[in-house]
Design a protein around this motif. Structure first.
Motif, PDB file in Angstrom:
ATOM      1  N   ASP A   1      37.735  37.794  32.151  1.00  0.00           N
ATOM      2  CA  ASP A   1      37.746  36.442  31.813  1.00  0.00           C
ATOM      3  C   ASP A   1      38.871  36.094  30.664  1.00  0.00           C
ATOM      4  OD1 ASP A   1      35.946  37.337  29.833  1.00  0.00           O
ATOM      5  OD2 ASP A   1      34.614  35.828  30.128  1.00  0.00           O
ATOM      6  N   HIS A   2      39.460  37.234  30.175  1.00  0.00           N
ATOM      7  CA  HIS A   2      40.479  37.350  29.204  1.00  0.00           C
ATOM      8  C   HIS A   2      39.947  36.476  27.866  1.00  0.00           C
ATOM      9  CE1 HIS A   2      43.911  37.942  32.195  1.00  0.00           C
ATOM     10  NE2 HIS A   2      42.889  38.564  32.253  1.00  0.00           N
TER      11      HIS A   2
ATOM     12  N   ASP B   1      45.735  43.855  37.972  1.00  0.00           N
ATOM     13  CA  ASP B   1      46.438  42.646  38.660  1.00  0.00           C
ATOM     14  C   ASP B   1      46.926  43.095  39.896  1.00  0.00           C
ATOM     15  OD1 ASP B   1      47.472  40.245  39.334  1.00  0.00           O
ATOM     16  OD2 ASP B   1      48.914  40.292  37.514  1.00  0.00           O
TER      17      ASP B   1
ATOM     18  N   ASP C   1      49.272  37.540  39.666  1.00  0.00           N
ATOM     19  CA  ASP C   1      49.015  36.345  39.074  1.00  0.00           C
ATOM     20  C   ASP C   1      48.512  36.261  37.909  1.00  0.00           C
ATOM     21  OD1 ASP C   1      46.535  37.342  39.252  1.00  0.00           O
ATOM     22  OD2 ASP C   1      45.994  35.496  40.393  1.00  0.00           O
TER      23      ASP C   1
ATOM     24  N   LEU D   1      45.840  37.964  36.486  1.00  0.00           N
ATOM     25  CA  LEU D   1      44.679  37.995  36.248  1.00  0.00           C
ATOM     26  C   LEU D   1      43.923  39.521  36.661  1.00  0.00           C
ATOM     27  CD1 LEU D   1      43.511  34.634  37.467  1.00  0.00           C
ATOM     28  CD2 LEU D   1      43.636  35.385  35.237  1.00  0.00           C
TER      29      LEU D   1
ATOM     30  N   ASN E   1      40.575  37.871  41.248  1.00  0.00           N
ATOM     31  CA  ASN E   1      40.014  37.153  40.197  1.00  0.00           C
ATOM     32  C   ASN E   1      40.629  35.672  40.374  1.00  0.00           C
ATOM     33  OD1 ASN E   1      39.520  35.846  37.746  1.00  0.00           O
ATOM     34  ND2 ASN E   1      39.773  37.701  36.563  1.00  0.00           N
TER      35      ASN E   1
ATOM     36  N   GLY F   1      40.284  33.188  38.227  1.00  0.00           N
ATOM     37  CA  GLY F   1      40.482  32.733  37.003  1.00  0.00           C
ATOM     38  C   GLY F   1      39.478  31.492  36.392  1.00  0.00           C
ATOM     39  N   ASP F   2      38.315  31.446  37.439  1.00  0.00           N
ATOM     40  CA  ASP F   2      37.608  30.353  36.800  1.00  0.00           C
ATOM     41  C   ASP F   2      35.931  31.138  36.645  1.00  0.00           C
ATOM     42  OD1 ASP F   2      36.658  30.909  39.401  1.00  0.00           O
ATOM     43  OD2 ASP F   2      36.979  28.920  39.953  1.00  0.00           O
TER      44      ASP F   2
END
Length: 591
Positions: free
Chosen positions: A210-211, A287, A291, A293, A310, A312-313
């Motif tokens: 989730d960075h 990745d 994208d 992620l 992923n 991203g949410d």
């Protein structure tokens, strides 16, 4: 570890021919009548020597096999390289096994461990710094590392961002998270961190999905085996043998989100990972669709592999079948064990390599850069040489520093073959080394790699890193029911190299998930990824290694951190290890 099947359709129209040629022309150790591995080619630049004994890396894995054929016995054997004491050299942690069932007796063991063997895990400190000599000391007791259970594998990551890498150990019936205290000792914080698991866990990986700057944890689980449900299975000759995964219920992977407060939360359901089950053995994170992620790839045994994209949410979508990375080229689920992800041809696209069972062949999924894959195993020269082997630990690494990633595969059988009946432990096979031919094809250079690759053992995990800091990547191989091996890279090459150690500030401290690029005049940027994951049950050096070929000059080094920030450092010297700290470079934008 699924059963061998005879293909009814052909990958590229020639699989049946290669399968027949490989199996009929090879002994079980993968050598032909002349004793040379099938498909091998001479290469004076390849040379690996096992130095484990002479440098004090004395460890033995005992499977605990007592004739009961408990399934976990045949799969265990992980290893990791880690600079646990922060002195600039790589130490080694290895799984040493034990008895699957406490009711079993050591004196009934088929293969006995050597005198002085101890169960669980062992930690060996590298004395390279400050002594200047590659030598190891067993410091397990001093480090307060103890794993009470049947261990499988090891993952490495600094989950609390204190600058001291931590250890996660998987196993049958137990997992353990060991926090590195920074004073040479570890503390078992499994329960308080919330990462307990009493099932059969296999590979695991630390990844910031989730960075948010904190390393999360994905734990791959295998099948619902128990001592009470030890189903009797037989081999091709009708005698008792180990079962395959199809006999047991497959499990799903688990995803733990790091709260940043020393604890984890199980977000498996919220992330969508309950939508697909599989007998998971290998895992890697990268990745894969470009994208920005981090995606997750899981190798499943006898089930379709999984590619978790992923969104991203906080959620993932399983797309392996549609993306072409789930099955073999002829549409079959294979015995996925080990996973390697890397850039074959220096295009910036990361491809996937999965090891499989004897008779199936390993598989190379070529990435078009957008997360769509095609089976390129045969055209790259990787299919035929692998048909006589069961592959496990694997990784892309540049052993000769020519700027192209080569490939290593650790091998060992899981089924008793009729021709080998009578041996106490008839699973030994040779490991394989493939040299990358400028991104166009791989050539089997196993014979040219000399004594280190001449060993015929039952290998499982493999960890990769430069243990003597000479710019050449070495391999630590863990054997099932056998000794630990350190294959020291002594490749004769005048090629240059660079090793980059990252220090995240806003990103996770180890910089895992970062993309590191070397800028070169007249050549595309050479991209690599900071990671410890991949292989099988093992963790490799998080420092990013570059082979640079014969040209010493580079324009600079770029880092794309997991936060999305990109920086460049210029005037970087080569043939040495450099540390790059987030926020100290110049902002970089690709033109």
């Amino acid at each position: 570890m699924s059963a061998v099947h005879t293909p009814t359709s052909l990958r590229g129209g020639l699989l049946g021919f290669f399968l027949l040629a490989a199996i009929s022309g090879c002994s079980q150790d993968g050598s032909g009548e002349s004793g040379r591995p099938v498909g091998s080619a001479g290469d004076p630049g390849a040379a690996f020597r096992d130095v484990a004994e002479e440098v004090g890396l004395r460890a033995f894995h005992f499977s605990g096999a007592t004739g009961q054929y408990f399934f976990p016995e045949i799969a265990s054997g992980g290893v990791a390289v880690i600079d646990y004491d922060g002195d600039g050299d790589l130490d080694v942690v290895v799984v040493t096994g034990g008895l699957v069932s406490p009711a079993e007796q050591m004196d009934r063991a088929i293969v006995r461990p050597p005198e002085g063997w101890r169960p669980g895990i062992r930690l060996f400190r590298n004395e390279l710094n400050p002594s200047g000599k590659l030598q190891f000391t067993d410091v397990t007791e001093q480090a307060k590392l103890r794993f009470d259970g049947y261990p499988m594998g090891i993952a490495v990551g600094d989950y609390n961002n204190d600058g001291h890498p931590d250890l996660f150990v998987t196993g049958f019936g137990r997992t353990a998270l060991f926090r590195n205290n920074g004073d040479g000792t570890f503390t078992d914080v499994t329960k308080e961190a919330g990462v307990e698991d009493s099932t059969w866990t296999s590979s695991a990986a630390f990844v910031d999905f989730d960075h948010d700057g904190w390393l999360d944890l994905i734990v791959v689980r295998y099948v619902d085996f128990s001592i009470k449900r030890n189903t009797p299975c037989t081999g091709t000759g009708g005698d008792r043998d180990y079962c395959g995964p199809q006999v047991f219920r497959p499990l799903h992977a688990r995803l733990f989100r790091n709260t940043g407060k020393g604890t984890f939360v199980d977000v498996t359901r919220q992330a969508g990972l309950l939508k697909a089950f599989g007998a998971g053995l290998g895992v890697a994170a990268a990745d894969l669709n470009g994208d920005g992620l981090i995606d997750l790839y899981v190798a499943n045994d006898g089930h379709a592999n999984q590619l978790w994209i992923n969104r991203g949410d906080g959620t993932f979508e399983e797309t392996a079948v549609v993306a072409g990375a789930a099955l073999s080229g002829d549409g079959k689920a294979q015995a996925g064990m080990g996973v390697a992800i890397g850039d074959l041809d220096n295009t910036g696209h990361e491809h996937i390599f999965v090891t499989n069972m004897t008779g199936e062949g390993n598989v190379f999924y070529r990435n078009n850069g957008k997360g769509v894959f095609s089976d390129a195993t045969m055209v790259l020269g990787l299919l035929a040489p692998s048909l006589a082997y069961t592959g496990w630990g694997t990784q892309f690494f540049d052993f000769d520093n020519d700027g192209f990633l080569d490939l290593f595969v650790a091998n060992g059988a899981v089924k008793i073959v009729d021709s080998l009946r009578g041996r106490p432990y008839p699973y030994q096979q040779r490991n394989l080394l493939f040299r990358n031919q400028a991104g166009k094809r791989f050539v089997n250079v196993t014979d040219a790699a000399r004594a280190g690759l001449a060993l015929v053992e039952n290998s499982r995990g493999a960890a990769f890193g430069d243990l003597n800091n000479d710019g050449r990547v070495d391999i630590v191989v863990a054997n099932n029911n056998g000794p630990l091996r350190l294959l020291l890279n002594e490749a004769a090459t005048k090629n240059h190299w660079l090793m980059v150690q990252l220090e995240g500030v806003q990103s996770n401290r180890m910089g895992l998930g970062s993309r590191v690029g070397v800028l070169r005049d007249g050549h595309p940027t050479l991209w690599r990824r900071a990671h410890t994951d991949g292989s099988y049950l093992s963790a490799s050096d998080h420092r990013v290694h570059f082979g640079l070929g014969p040209r010493a000059a580079i324009r600079g080094v770029v880092v794309r951190w997991p936060t999305g920030n990109a920086e460049v450092w210029e005037s970087i010297p080569v043939d040495r290890i450099v540390t790059l700290r987030e926020g100290t470079g110049r902002r970089w934008q690709e033109h």
